[in-house]
Design a protein around this motif. Structure first.
Motif, PDB file in Angstrom:
ATOM      1  N   TYR A 184     -56.509 -59.475 -37.162  1.00 43.33           N
ATOM      2  CA  TYR A 184     -55.315 -58.463 -37.093  1.00 43.33           C
ATOM      3  C   TYR A 184     -54.068 -59.057 -37.834  1.00 43.33           C
ATOM      4  CZ  TYR A 184     -53.985 -61.074 -33.001  1.00 43.33           C
ATOM      5  OH  TYR A 184     -53.743 -62.060 -32.091  1.00 43.33           O
ATOM      6  N   CYS A 185     -54.223 -60.194 -38.483  1.00 45.27           N
ATOM      7  CA  CYS A 185     -52.928 -60.654 -39.241  1.00 45.27           C
ATOM      8  C   CYS A 185     -53.245 -61.724 -40.037  1.00 45.27           C
ATOM      9  CB  CYS A 185     -51.797 -61.001 -38.176  1.00 45.27           C
ATOM     10  SG  CYS A 185     -52.275 -62.584 -37.196  1.00 45.27           S
ATOM     11  N   ASN A 186     -52.333 -62.278 -40.630  1.00 49.63           N
ATOM     12  CA  ASN A 186     -52.632 -63.410 -41.631  1.00 49.63           C
ATOM     13  C   ASN A 186     -52.096 -64.571 -41.101  1.00 49.63           C
ATOM     14  OD1 ASN A 186     -52.935 -64.843 -43.976  1.00 49.63           O
ATOM     15  ND2 ASN A 186     -51.394 -63.932 -45.131  1.00 49.63           N
ATOM     16  N   PRO A 187     -52.725 -65.428 -40.344  1.00 45.82           N
ATOM     17  CA  PRO A 187     -52.056 -66.455 -39.568  1.00 45.82           C
ATOM     18  C   PRO A 187     -51.758 -67.595 -40.793  1.00 45.82           C
ATOM     19  CG  PRO A 187     -54.121 -65.860 -38.742  1.00 45.82           C
ATOM     20  CD  PRO A 187     -54.292 -65.197 -40.084  1.00 45.82           C
ATOM     21  N   LYS A 188     -50.506 -68.045 -40.849  1.00 45.68           N
ATOM     22  CA  LYS A 188     -50.150 -68.865 -41.847  1.00 45.68           C
ATOM     23  C   LYS A 188     -49.512 -70.089 -41.297  1.00 45.68           C
ATOM     24  CE  LYS A 188     -47.641 -66.713 -44.895  1.00 45.68           C
ATOM     25  NZ  LYS A 188     -46.835 -66.200 -46.034  1.00 45.68           N
ATOM     26  N   VAL A 189     -48.775 -70.205 -40.133  1.00 47.07           N
ATOM     27  CA  VAL A 189     -48.132 -70.883 -39.503  1.00 47.07           C
ATOM     28  C   VAL A 189     -48.664 -71.544 -38.134  1.00 47.07           C
ATOM     29  CG1 VAL A 189     -45.700 -71.886 -38.979  1.00 47.07           C
ATOM     30  CG2 VAL A 189     -45.926 -69.975 -40.612  1.00 47.07           C
ATOM     31  N   LEU A 190     -48.423 -72.950 -37.944  1.00 43.79           N
ATOM     32  CA  LEU A 190     -48.879 -73.387 -36.516  1.00 43.79           C
ATOM     33  C   LEU A 190     -47.904 -74.221 -36.017  1.00 43.79           C
ATOM     34  CD1 LEU A 190     -50.993 -74.642 -34.386  1.00 43.79           C
ATOM     35  CD2 LEU A 190     -51.943 -75.941 -36.216  1.00 43.79           C
ATOM     36  N   CYS A 191     -47.055 -73.976 -34.936  1.00 41.23           N
ATOM     37  CA  CYS A 191     -46.173 -74.582 -34.433  1.00 41.23           C
ATOM     38  C   CYS A 191     -46.669 -75.466 -33.388  1.00 41.23           C
ATOM     39  CB  CYS A 191     -45.248 -73.642 -33.782  1.00 41.23           C
ATOM     40  SG  CYS A 191     -44.405 -72.518 -35.000  1.00 41.23           S
ATOM     41  N   ILE A 192     -46.175 -76.814 -33.288  1.00 46.06           N
ATOM     42  CA  ILE A 192     -46.489 -77.763 -32.149  1.00 46.06           C
ATOM     43  C   ILE A 192     -45.223 -78.183 -31.594  1.00 46.06           C
ATOM     44  CG2 ILE A 192     -47.644 -80.105 -32.126  1.00 46.06           C
ATOM     45  CD1 ILE A 192     -49.516 -77.938 -33.103  1.00 46.06           C
ATOM     46  N   ILE A 193     -45.239 -78.320 -30.203  1.00 39.44           N
ATOM     47  CA  ILE A 193     -44.078 -79.001 -29.595  1.00 39.44           C
ATOM     48  C   ILE A 193     -44.422 -80.259 -29.015  1.00 39.44           C
ATOM     49  CG2 ILE A 193     -41.890 -78.827 -28.244  1.00 39.44           C
ATOM     50  CD1 ILE A 193     -42.700 -75.722 -28.057  1.00 39.44           C
ATOM     51  N   ASN A 194     -43.983 -81.576 -29.488  1.00 45.76           N
ATOM     52  CA  ASN A 194     -44.272 -82.724 -29.012  1.00 45.76           C
ATOM     53  C   ASN A 194     -43.319 -83.714 -29.112  1.00 45.76           C
ATOM     54  OD1 ASN A 194     -46.323 -84.925 -28.244  1.00 45.76           O
ATOM     55  ND2 ASN A 194     -46.091 -85.826 -30.371  1.00 45.76           N
ATOM     56  N   PRO A 195     -42.897 -84.197 -27.784  1.00 44.62           N
ATOM     57  CA  PRO A 195     -43.382 -84.128 -26.555  1.00 44.62           C
ATOM     58  C   PRO A 195     -43.134 -82.332 -26.398  1.00 44.62           C
ATOM     59  CG  PRO A 195     -42.263 -86.262 -26.488  1.00 44.62           C
ATOM     60  CD  PRO A 195     -42.120 -85.681 -28.028  1.00 44.62           C
ATOM     61  N   GLY A 196     -43.914 -82.022 -25.196  1.00 42.16           N
ATOM     62  CA  GLY A 196     -43.958 -80.530 -24.858  1.00 42.16           C
ATOM     63  C   GLY A 196     -42.605 -79.930 -24.092  1.00 42.16           C
ATOM     64  N   LYS A 219     -55.555 -74.418 -44.092  1.00 44.72           N
ATOM     65  CA  LYS A 219     -54.329 -74.256 -44.772  1.00 44.72           C
ATOM     66  C   LYS A 219     -53.193 -73.512 -44.057  1.00 44.72           C
ATOM     67  CE  LYS A 219     -56.623 -73.715 -49.287  1.00 44.72           C
ATOM     68  NZ  LYS A 219     -57.064 -75.088 -49.262  1.00 44.72           N
ATOM     69  N   LEU A 220     -52.652 -74.161 -42.861  1.00 42.27           N
ATOM     70  CA  LEU A 220     -51.796 -73.639 -42.180  1.00 42.27           C
ATOM     71  C   LEU A 220     -50.613 -74.375 -42.179  1.00 42.27           C
ATOM     72  CD1 LEU A 220     -53.503 -73.056 -38.840  1.00 42.27           C
ATOM     73  CD2 LEU A 220     -52.883 -71.515 -40.127  1.00 42.27           C
ATOM     74  N   PRO A 251     -54.238 -89.648 -48.796  1.00 35.80           N
ATOM     75  CA  PRO A 251     -53.752 -88.691 -49.783  1.00 35.80           C
ATOM     76  C   PRO A 251     -54.268 -87.336 -49.905  1.00 35.80           C
ATOM     77  CG  PRO A 251     -54.831 -90.538 -50.809  1.00 35.80           C
ATOM     78  CD  PRO A 251     -54.875 -90.943 -49.536  1.00 35.80           C
ATOM     79  N   GLU A 252     -55.559 -86.873 -49.352  1.00 33.95           N
ATOM     80  CA  GLU A 252     -55.918 -85.771 -49.243  1.00 33.95           C
ATOM     81  C   GLU A 252     -55.197 -84.925 -48.536  1.00 33.95           C
ATOM     82  OE1 GLU A 252     -58.003 -84.023 -51.115  1.00 33.95           O
ATOM     83  OE2 GLU A 252     -58.072 -82.397 -49.975  1.00 33.95           O
ATOM     84  N   TYR A 253     -54.703 -85.677 -47.329  1.00 38.78           N
ATOM     85  CA  TYR A 253     -53.981 -85.014 -46.395  1.00 38.78           C
ATOM     86  C   TYR A 253     -52.529 -84.890 -46.814  1.00 38.78           C
ATOM     87  CZ  TYR A 253     -58.122 -84.996 -43.502  1.00 38.78           C
ATOM     88  OH  TYR A 253     -59.242 -84.694 -43.012  1.00 38.78           O
ATOM     89  N   TYR A 254     -52.013 -86.116 -47.131  1.00 39.60           N
ATOM     90  CA  TYR A 254     -50.527 -86.012 -47.309  1.00 39.60           C
ATOM     91  C   TYR A 254     -50.046 -85.379 -48.625  1.00 39.60           C
ATOM     92  CZ  TYR A 254     -50.546 -90.674 -49.821  1.00 39.60           C
ATOM     93  OH  TYR A 254     -50.799 -91.753 -50.652  1.00 39.60           O
ATOM     94  N   ASN A 255     -50.991 -85.177 -49.555  1.00 35.62           N
ATOM     95  CA  ASN A 255     -50.607 -84.428 -50.528  1.00 35.62           C
ATOM     96  C   ASN A 255     -50.898 -82.962 -50.685  1.00 35.62           C
ATOM     97  OD1 ASN A 255     -49.991 -86.644 -52.344  1.00 35.62           O
ATOM     98  ND2 ASN A 255     -51.906 -87.077 -52.837  1.00 35.62           N
ATOM     99  N   ASN A 256     -51.329 -82.636 -49.425  1.00 32.67           N
ATOM    100  CA  ASN A 256     -51.699 -81.146 -49.409  1.00 32.67           C
ATOM    101  C   ASN A 256     -51.114 -80.376 -48.124  1.00 32.67           C
ATOM    102  OD1 ASN A 256     -53.482 -80.526 -51.618  1.00 32.67           O
ATOM    103  ND2 ASN A 256     -54.598 -82.291 -50.985  1.00 32.67           N
ATOM    104  N   VAL A 257     -51.091 -81.161 -47.022  1.00 34.40           N
ATOM    105  CA  VAL A 257     -50.668 -80.311 -45.695  1.00 34.40           C
ATOM    106  C   VAL A 257     -49.081 -80.158 -45.862  1.00 34.40           C
ATOM    107  CG1 VAL A 257     -50.446 -80.493 -43.348  1.00 34.40           C
ATOM    108  CG2 VAL A 257     -52.618 -81.467 -44.231  1.00 34.40           C
ATOM    109  N   GLU A 258     -48.748 -78.902 -45.677  1.00 36.54           N
ATOM    110  CA  GLU A 258     -47.354 -78.749 -45.473  1.00 36.54           C
ATOM    111  C   GLU A 258     -46.801 -78.877 -44.161  1.00 36.54           C
ATOM    112  OE1 GLU A 258     -46.695 -74.979 -48.698  1.00 36.54           O
ATOM    113  OE2 GLU A 258     -48.454 -74.604 -47.185  1.00 36.54           O
ATOM    114  N   LEU A 259     -45.720 -79.308 -44.223  1.00 37.00           N
ATOM    115  CA  LEU A 259     -45.401 -79.797 -42.988  1.00 37.00           C
ATOM    116  C   LEU A 259     -43.616 -79.936 -42.789  1.00 37.00           C
ATOM    117  CD1 LEU A 259     -45.540 -81.664 -40.089  1.00 37.00           C
ATOM    118  CD2 LEU A 259     -45.561 -83.400 -41.274  1.00 37.00           C
TER     119      LEU A 259
END
Lengths: 449, 449
Positions: A184-196, A219-220, A251-259
């Motif tokens: 039902y939507c286009n999930p693009k963002v994943l929010c994490i709260i740490n410590p919660g 690709k979140l 590098p596969e991660y730190y060159n690609n994951v948006e944070l």
């Protein structure tokens, strides 16, 4: 006895205890002297000649003022914040993350963390396309997220933290939530709260790796709310930044994951909420998005400059050998040790109350105990058109003067009830507070048995 | 010679003069001592024991701190701002407006004026209905308005200020703009900037009455941006607040016309942009809208508390009989007299340059001269895909180091060209700057003749 300002009816308590907001100074915590000295020196530079201020504070103040137009906190700064403060933030992150590089160009000073979170969400959501953007958030969550998502007309995608497993984040649950949301939507963002917040768990390295791998796979865009990074109490728990783990995954991660990760002057040991200081660090932000972000931030001109100065001291405190170091460390440790003590005390006291279960308060500054509410009370709440835990919290306030926030404000699994209480009151007051909650709860159970 | 950071090419000037932003301290204006003393005392209350601070500053600081949770600037305040400061704002408005009542409940402290303007626009626009909301704004205008309107997906409805008549606001032009706009949107809001930015006109009483009558007739919500209320220079000109005139027009008006007016710590004689202090006063706000506003403001928690403190001193400065009064008045008058002198100087100098015409700078802190750009230069600008006045301003920067903003950034009548320049540089520097503009302009005309 306390007079209710609305009704004038005598209440059965002498004082309202506000355990509802993470507002340390309002609960009596003292400011860190060095931070206030530096901000005072910046505010009124005549004090730079005063012998009653330490030289290291004066050095910090001179450096900040040199970064200000006309050497004044009263000038606008760049929308992104003062250069030398962004450099200090980058150095802090590098030290914190064991040498992982941080680029001042990726640092944005903000008006508290919430300003940064709202801004980046706005950009990511407006990125558009036909279907509405989904934003994954933990349940329970700090309601800034649900409010911002609703304001932006995006879709809130809930993933549930595992209460039975000390509020752990389980990647299977992320996957379930994502797959259902894709319908039902286009999930693009994943929010994490740490410590919660409100849940107080501290994520372990393995959990963070799993989350990053999941974000990479799907690709979140990761939003890591890390404002409680200094608030870790349980033995064996340690704060790991998402940035650090991302780099360690290669590098596969730190060159690609948006944070984007967020920090603030408001929590930790300094508790400077009123200064509205904060920063965000962005990694792999698409240049086009970056352009939009700069444009958005420039509309509100710049973050408050005294808040920027306060942020500088959070990331650039006295170091061994400096005049103010001993006092600084004493004050910092006193606050953090106290919080750790209160975290343990709160957990222990709650778990002695029949019908209350409280997970360990590994970090942050809240307890989020689960409370048993008898079905008779649930019925009465419904008759009052109130959520059962709201009903419970209102009764608690009326009978004891203790103000906490019902779990329904943060979200919780259907049929479970909680409240959030800060552990900020001074120890002696906290003990009284917990005793009062206990007496109240026992009476509540009896009344609605 | 100045090295361009991008190209490394030597430039024909030794210094960039930033006359593009209304940032007084960055241009060397000194802070008002009393304001900074009070904020420093609030920041570091140990100073309350220092004999080097005057008693009236200490009194103000104690009062502000008593309004703060835990007596600390580090606590959150109510989203609407600290009570006693809102009371001081209300008293200030009553004094300013000759006794017209002001209610602290109608005062909202904000993060600079722009935060208040954005917030209220957001609420008014989201009020919805089928067709999109139209927001009437002056052309030329401070681009916060166009940016906010575009961000909110509302419709910008332009009304043109009358350059031939010293940038006056003409109600016939308002009516034309409104009637045309009704064909394609639902115009609900009318924004006024008085004194004008970038145009510097000060509206007379008759004009304000006409605007209020028009808003009443057409049921438009009035937004009065009055951040330059202390910046009035021309003889015969006087600042009249919309609130005051509204009340003088009688109950039919003051019981019905919805008005929000804005003020700030950033302009006037204090120029404290970096503190991000401000307030708005709302009149006849519908309770439902008020509820939405409170909800919106609560998401960002509270305005920066040191900015609230700075705002308090703007509305509650030393009065005759107080220890700091003499110095305060001396500093205030020095800034304002200087600005008045520079306003006249700028107008006179510009009007001596062939091909430049500048209306009187009655108020605010900008000149917005009209510049003649020869058709050869217009062609060259087009070849570079630049607005002609942008081309002009880029050339000015490259050849003289003077940074001003092209009129196209504010809007202007088709075929006319302007730039905005602040009058904030010190007098001697301003003279040099104006001489340089003159030389540049004459050469520019020759080159493209």
């Amino acid at each position: 006895p306390h007079d209710s300002s609305i009704t004038g009816i005598k209440k059965p308590f002498t004082e309202v205890i506000k355990a509802n907001i993470g507002d340390a100074h309002a609960m009596g915590q003292r400011p860190i002297t060095f931070l206030r000295q530096v901000v005072a020196l910046c505010t009124y530079p005549n004090l730079l000649d005063s012998p009653s201020f330490p030289e290291d504070a004066k050095e910090r103040a001179r450096r900040i003022l040199q970064g200000c137009g006309g050497n004044s906190l009263g000038s606008y700064t760049a929308s992104q914040g003062i250069n030398c403060i962004r450099e200090d933030v980058a150095s802090y992150i590098e030290r914190r993350d064991g040498g992982v590089p941080a680029d001042p160009d990726n640092i944005y000073l903000t008006t508290g963390a919430s300003d940064g979170i709202s801004a980046i969400l706005k950009i990511l959501v407006s990125g558009g396309g036909k279907s509405r953007t989904g934003v994954m958030i933990p349940i329970p969550q700090y309601p800034l997220y649900s409010a911002a998502i609703s304001e932006l007309d995006a879709i809130q995608v809930n993933y549930y933290l595992d209460e039975e497993n000390c509020w752990a984040l389980n990647v299977n649950e992320l996957r379930r939530a994502l797959n259902e949301a894709k319908a039902y939507c286009n999930p693009k963002v994943l929010c994490i709260i740490n410590p919660g917040n409100p849940t107080g768990q501290v994520q372990n390295r393995k959990c963070i790796e799993d989350v990053i791998h999941f974000a990479w796979e799907e690709k979140l865009f990761l939003l890591a709310d890390e404002v409680y990074q200094d608030n870790v109490y349980s033995e064996g728990c340690q704060f790991h930044s998402f940035k650090k783990i991302l780099y360690e995954m290669g590098p596969e991660y730190y060159n690609n994951v948006e944070l984007a990760s967020f920090h603030s002057t408001s929590k930790g040991y300094m508790g400077e909420c009123g200064y509205r200081g904060g920063y965000m660090e962005v990694i792999n932000l698409h240049p086009e998005i970056k352009g939009q972000l700069v444009k958005l931030l420039s509309v509100r001109l710049c973050p408050p400059v005294s808040g920027q100065a306060a942020m500088d001291i959070v990331v650039n405190p006295p170091v061994p050998g400096e005049e103010s170091y001993a006092q600084f460390i004493k004050e910092k440790e006193s606050v953090l040790n106290n919080l750790a003590k209160k975290a343990k005390l709160t957990e222990d006291m709650f778990n002695k109350i029949p019908g209350i279960h409280c997970n360990p308060l590994q970090g942050a500054m809240y307890a989020f105990p689960r409370i048993f509410i008898p079905s008779k009370a649930i019925e009465e709440a419904k008759a009052h058109k109130m959520a059962p835990d709201m009903f419970y919290c209102m009764k608690l306030l009326e009978e004891t003067g203790i103000c906490v926030v019902p779990g329904s404000g943060f979200g919780q699994r259907e049929g479970t009830y909680h409240f959030r209480m800060t552990i900020l009151p001074p120890v002696e007051k906290l003990k009284i507070l917990l005793e009062k909650v206990k007496d109240f709860h026992i009476k509540f159970l009896e009344k609605y048995a």
